[in-house]
Design a protein around this motif. Sequence first.
Motif, mmCIF file in Angstrom:
data_model
loop_
_atom_site.group_PDB
_atom_site.id
_atom_site.type_symbol
_atom_site.label_atom_id
_atom_site.label_comp_id
_atom_site.label_asym_id
_atom_site.label_seq_id
_atom_site.Cartn_x
_atom_site.Cartn_y
_atom_site.Cartn_z
ATOM 1 N N ARG A 208 0.849 -1.201 0.000
ATOM 2 C CA ARG A 208 0.000 0.000 0.000
ATOM 3 C C ARG A 208 0.889 1.257 0.000
ATOM 4 O O ARG A 208 0.500 2.301 -0.525
ATOM 5 C CB ARG A 208 -0.898 0.030 1.238
ATOM 6 C CG ARG A 208 -1.896 -1.121 1.343
ATOM 7 C CD ARG A 208 -2.913 -0.831 2.446
ATOM 8 N NE ARG A 208 -3.574 -2.034 2.925
ATOM 9 C CZ ARG A 208 -4.646 -2.594 2.367
ATOM 10 N NH1 ARG A 208 -5.180 -2.045 1.299
ATOM 11 N NH2 ARG A 208 -5.186 -3.673 2.886
ATOM 12 N N LEU A 209 2.057 1.137 0.628
ATOM 13 C CA LEU A 209 2.977 2.280 0.669
ATOM 14 C C LEU A 209 3.548 2.547 -0.724
ATOM 15 O O LEU A 209 3.713 3.696 -1.125
ATOM 16 C CB LEU A 209 4.113 2.009 1.669
ATOM 17 C CG LEU A 209 3.842 2.344 3.143
ATOM 18 C CD1 LEU A 209 2.587 1.706 3.695
ATOM 19 C CD2 LEU A 209 5.026 1.963 4.011
ATOM 20 N N LEU A 210 3.834 1.452 -1.461
ATOM 21 C CA LEU A 210 4.351 1.628 -2.829
ATOM 22 C C LEU A 210 3.296 2.286 -3.711
ATOM 23 O O LEU A 210 3.589 3.189 -4.499
ATOM 24 C CB LEU A 210 4.744 0.271 -3.436
ATOM 25 C CG LEU A 210 5.894 -0.495 -2.789
ATOM 26 C CD1 LEU A 210 6.105 -1.818 -3.518
ATOM 27 C CD2 LEU A 210 7.176 0.313 -2.798
ATOM 28 N N VAL A 211 2.056 1.828 -3.567
ATOM 29 C CA VAL A 211 0.966 2.390 -4.369
ATOM 30 C C VAL A 211 0.766 3.869 -4.003
ATOM 31 O O VAL A 211 0.572 4.727 -4.869
ATOM 32 C CB VAL A 211 -0.340 1.576 -4.159
ATOM 33 C CG1 VAL A 211 -1.517 2.224 -4.859
ATOM 34 C CG2 VAL A 211 -0.157 0.151 -4.672
ATOM 35 N N SER A 212 0.876 4.175 -2.724
ATOM 36 C CA SER A 212 0.717 5.572 -2.284
ATOM 37 C C SER A 212 1.837 6.443 -2.847
ATOM 38 O O SER A 212 1.589 7.569 -3.289
ATOM 39 C CB SER A 212 0.715 5.656 -0.753
ATOM 40 O OG SER A 212 -0.375 4.920 -0.244
ATOM 41 N N CYS A 213 3.070 5.935 -2.841
ATOM 42 C CA CYS A 213 4.194 6.706 -3.407
ATOM 43 C C CYS A 213 3.955 6.974 -4.895
ATOM 44 O O CYS A 213 4.198 8.080 -5.380
ATOM 45 C CB CYS A 213 5.510 5.940 -3.250
ATOM 46 S SG CYS A 213 6.113 5.917 -1.569
ATOM 47 N N SER A 214 3.471 5.959 -5.608
ATOM 48 C CA SER A 214 3.205 6.132 -7.044
ATOM 49 C C SER A 214 2.125 7.183 -7.250
ATOM 50 O O SER A 214 2.177 7.983 -8.183
ATOM 51 C CB SER A 214 2.736 4.815 -7.671
ATOM 52 O OG SER A 214 3.711 3.844 -7.497
ATOM 53 N N GLU A 215 1.143 7.171 -6.372
ATOM 54 C CA GLU A 215 0.037 8.122 -6.503
ATOM 55 C C GLU A 215 0.521 9.552 -6.219
ATOM 56 O O GLU A 215 0.066 10.497 -6.864
ATOM 57 C CB GLU A 215 -1.100 7.731 -5.547
ATOM 58 C CG GLU A 215 -2.362 8.548 -5.677
ATOM 59 C CD GLU A 215 -2.990 8.499 -7.081
ATOM 60 O OE1 GLU A 215 -2.698 7.568 -7.843
ATOM 61 O OE2 GLU A 215 -3.762 9.427 -7.386
ATOM 62 N N ILE A 216 1.430 9.700 -5.260
ATOM 63 C CA ILE A 216 1.993 11.035 -4.983
ATOM 64 C C ILE A 216 2.664 11.560 -6.251
ATOM 65 O O ILE A 216 2.491 12.714 -6.635
ATOM 66 C CB ILE A 216 2.994 10.972 -3.795
ATOM 67 C CG1 ILE A 216 2.253 10.698 -2.477
ATOM 68 C CG2 ILE A 216 3.794 12.268 -3.692
ATOM 69 C CD1 ILE A 216 3.153 10.465 -1.270
ATOM 70 N N VAL A 217 3.413 10.684 -6.922
ATOM 71 C CA VAL A 217 4.088 11.091 -8.162
ATOM 72 C C VAL A 217 3.043 11.436 -9.231
ATOM 73 O O VAL A 217 3.112 12.470 -9.884
ATOM 74 C CB VAL A 217 5.022 9.957 -8.667
ATOM 75 C CG1 VAL A 217 5.575 10.292 -10.047
ATOM 76 C CG2 VAL A 217 6.158 9.724 -7.673
ATOM 77 N N ARG A 218 2.048 10.566 -9.355
ATOM 78 C CA ARG A 218 1.026 10.762 -10.385
ATOM 79 C C ARG A 218 0.256 12.065 -10.182
ATOM 80 O O ARG A 218 -0.104 12.761 -11.118
ATOM 81 C CB ARG A 218 0.055 9.579 -10.372
ATOM 82 C CG ARG A 218 -0.651 9.314 -11.699
ATOM 83 C CD ARG A 218 -1.815 8.362 -11.542
ATOM 84 N NE ARG A 218 -2.831 8.878 -10.631
ATOM 85 C CZ ARG A 218 -3.709 9.827 -10.920
ATOM 86 N NH1 ARG A 218 -3.725 10.358 -12.104
ATOM 87 N NH2 ARG A 218 -4.577 10.244 -10.013
ATOM 88 N N GLU A 219 0.035 12.399 -8.915
ATOM 89 C CA GLU A 219 -0.742 13.601 -8.599
ATOM 90 C C GLU A 219 -0.016 14.871 -9.041
ATOM 91 O O GLU A 219 -0.625 15.882 -9.369
ATOM 92 C CB GLU A 219 -1.015 13.621 -7.088
ATOM 93 C CG GLU A 219 -2.000 14.649 -6.617
ATOM 94 C CD GLU A 219 -3.364 14.560 -7.305
ATOM 95 O OE1 GLU A 219 -3.954 13.473 -7.329
ATOM 96 O OE2 GLU A 219 -3.816 15.604 -7.840
ATOM 97 N N GLY A 220 1.314 14.811 -9.051
ATOM 98 C CA GLY A 220 2.092 15.918 -9.614
ATOM 99 C C GLY A 220 2.646 16.901 -8.605
ATOM 100 O O GLY A 220 2.140 17.052 -7.491
ATOM 101 N N GLY A 221 3.750 17.546 -9.004
ATOM 102 C CA GLY A 221 4.359 18.587 -8.184
ATOM 103 C C GLY A 221 5.482 18.086 -7.297
ATOM 104 O O GLY A 221 6.156 18.870 -6.638
ATOM 105 N N LEU A 222 5.690 16.776 -7.254
ATOM 106 C CA LEU A 222 6.748 16.240 -6.393
ATOM 107 C C LEU A 222 7.662 15.288 -7.170
ATOM 108 O O LEU A 222 8.075 14.248 -6.670
ATOM 109 C CB LEU A 222 6.128 15.534 -5.178
ATOM 110 C CG LEU A 222 5.509 16.470 -4.129
ATOM 111 C CD1 LEU A 222 4.702 15.701 -3.109
ATOM 112 C CD2 LEU A 222 6.579 17.292 -3.422
ATOM 113 N N GLY A 223 7.959 15.692 -8.397
ATOM 114 C CA GLY A 223 8.899 14.904 -9.200
ATOM 115 C C GLY A 223 8.205 13.899 -10.096
ATOM 116 O O GLY A 223 6.987 13.735 -10.069
#
Length: 647
Positions: free
Chosen positions: A521-536
């Motif tokens: 779930r942490l990996l999926v959350s990290c991917s989502e942070i990236v997908r959401e934009g603004g953090l690399g």
Amino acid sequence: MDPKERSSDKAAQEMIKRMAEAGIANAWDRLEAQSPQCGFGKLGVCCRICAMGPCRIDPFGEGPQVGVCGADVDTIVARNFLRAIAAGVSAHSDHGRTVAEVFLATANGEAKDYQIKDTIKLHKLALELGVEIKDRSANEIAVDVGKIALAEFGKSEGTQLMARRAPAPRQEIWKKLGITPRAVDREVTESLHRSTMGVDQDYKNILTHASRVALADGWGGAMLATELQDVLFGTPYPGRGEVNMGVLKEDQVNIIVHGHEPILSEMIAAASQDAEMLAEAKKVGAKGINVAGTCCTANELLMRHGIPIAGNFLNQELVISTGAIELMAVDVQCVMQGLTTVANCYHTKLVTTADKAKMPGIEHVSMEETAALDTAKELVKTAIGNYKNRGEVYIPEEKESAVGGFSFECINYMLGGRFRASFRPLNDNIINGRIRGVAGIVGCTNPKVPQDLTHTTLTRELIKRDVLVLTTGCATIACGKLGLTNPAKALELAGPGLREVCETVGMPPVLTCGSCVDNTRLLVSCSEIVREGGLGEDISEVPVAGACLESVSEKAFAIGQYFVASGLLVVFAKEIMPILGSENVSNYLFDGIEKDVGGRWAVESDPVKAADMILEHIEAKRDALGINVEKERKLYDMADRRALSIE
Ligand code: SF4
Ligand code: MSK
């Protein structure tokens, strides 16, 4: 030894003292009896892979520097590390395979006691896997999903489908290095092949495969375990529960479910609520049936049903020594053989349920998915029948209120709301600095350090410094016992920025995300942070780190390596990292690997210093993203406004 040096958990301290008075040994006593432990083993420099050995390398440089076959210290340390990771992967992924089998049997109508509970998640997963959903029943869709999922463990061609969830640049890195994970079985088999005598002798090549096999777990077997469990048993959403031995009930039949796979515990939980069972319990003078969990099974039950947690890994023997446990049903992983001796000192009936995990002298009740509820009822009846055999009972008072159930879907919902579920508020608050970053605190409790102390100290330090903490496994239970997963208590300890955000979105600063397989779930959350934009563009750019300072299981190395290979910093305790015997392997895993995969390992045993290390990493990532720069406040006049382009 003073119980306080063994555990920071007050209930555990009481039970350790009582066990000592009764002359019953537990894991801490057995550790003492084993001390001093083998220095070669600690450094990872012994090899018993072939019959010319066992060989060992003299770490002081005075004795032999190569084994009989000529293997040097780098090869030996790297091979041992790869084998540990492969074993960890096989455990999580075999758990995933079992879930996939039950999932498919349920969809086929063969496992009648289970049902597909989350059809929304089923549909999402089906679309992701290319399964047609239009005009089809949930079970029809689930049959196709189950078949595809099951094939992921042993397919002869192609790479893990779940790995497509990673951001595109991450997938490119894996492709370039040739580590996109293939079938789980293939990666584990190749790990064993490469590390047998006379095969892979290049430590970097061995460690590169360590990444590949670990990724087959993180973005394969373990991720499928989480996904399919959510569809089958329900995706967790926050609910209240209680944690620590005070959850045991003196006037009820107490059943402990221990291990990892919710296949068993879900059914025992259901059977304990059955009217016939409750009536049976009343007949023997009990006021009810109390089911509680230990280890990861406990996390699964708290997350989905609010069922209480009696403790984590090091509590498993202590709960029996309360004298209040009528039955402990175990399945796979983290079940100490020492339980047999402890259970024999009390009336507790210990029962194994997984055909792949039996214990000598212990009754085995095979948990077949086709008759799951009936089997669970048999176990509950056994517990009820054992109530009359109780001797002296002592239940510590300690228990804490906890909120569990922060699945990825739930975090998304809490942050964005029902109609615009999104990670945007999290990204925005990381960008504006209210939240500095995110840390995953995971893993076991090891008798080599005072139980729970490093997990809880690190968690407190991080939330105080405005870092959002996501926890899984026994670390979650450690935090729960100290009240850190009780939002009201944890908010008091959070830094002002984190607190403000958490209060606004109604989320605690420490999120309990589930069991060990739920690290995905942490990996999926990290991917989502990236997908959401603004953090690399990639996970390695996001201000996130992972830590496990009390690891026990080989599974922890597998998790650590898939976090690293996904681009994250991972901090483990120095004493528990069996690679320090090779300078080259250590230098590579602590440093050189970062150039290859963007993540790296680090060692630090002191939780406060580990927090410093994580903060330093988070701030460096923030600097690189340019979000630590104070923005100048600008007052716009009419000319400025006209110059603004709106696209
Ligand atoms: Fe010794 Fe080499 Fe055999 Fe290992 S593989 S036990 S180092 S001879
Ligand atoms: S149960 S693997 S002791 S976290 Fe997952 Fe706890 Fe570690 Fe087992």
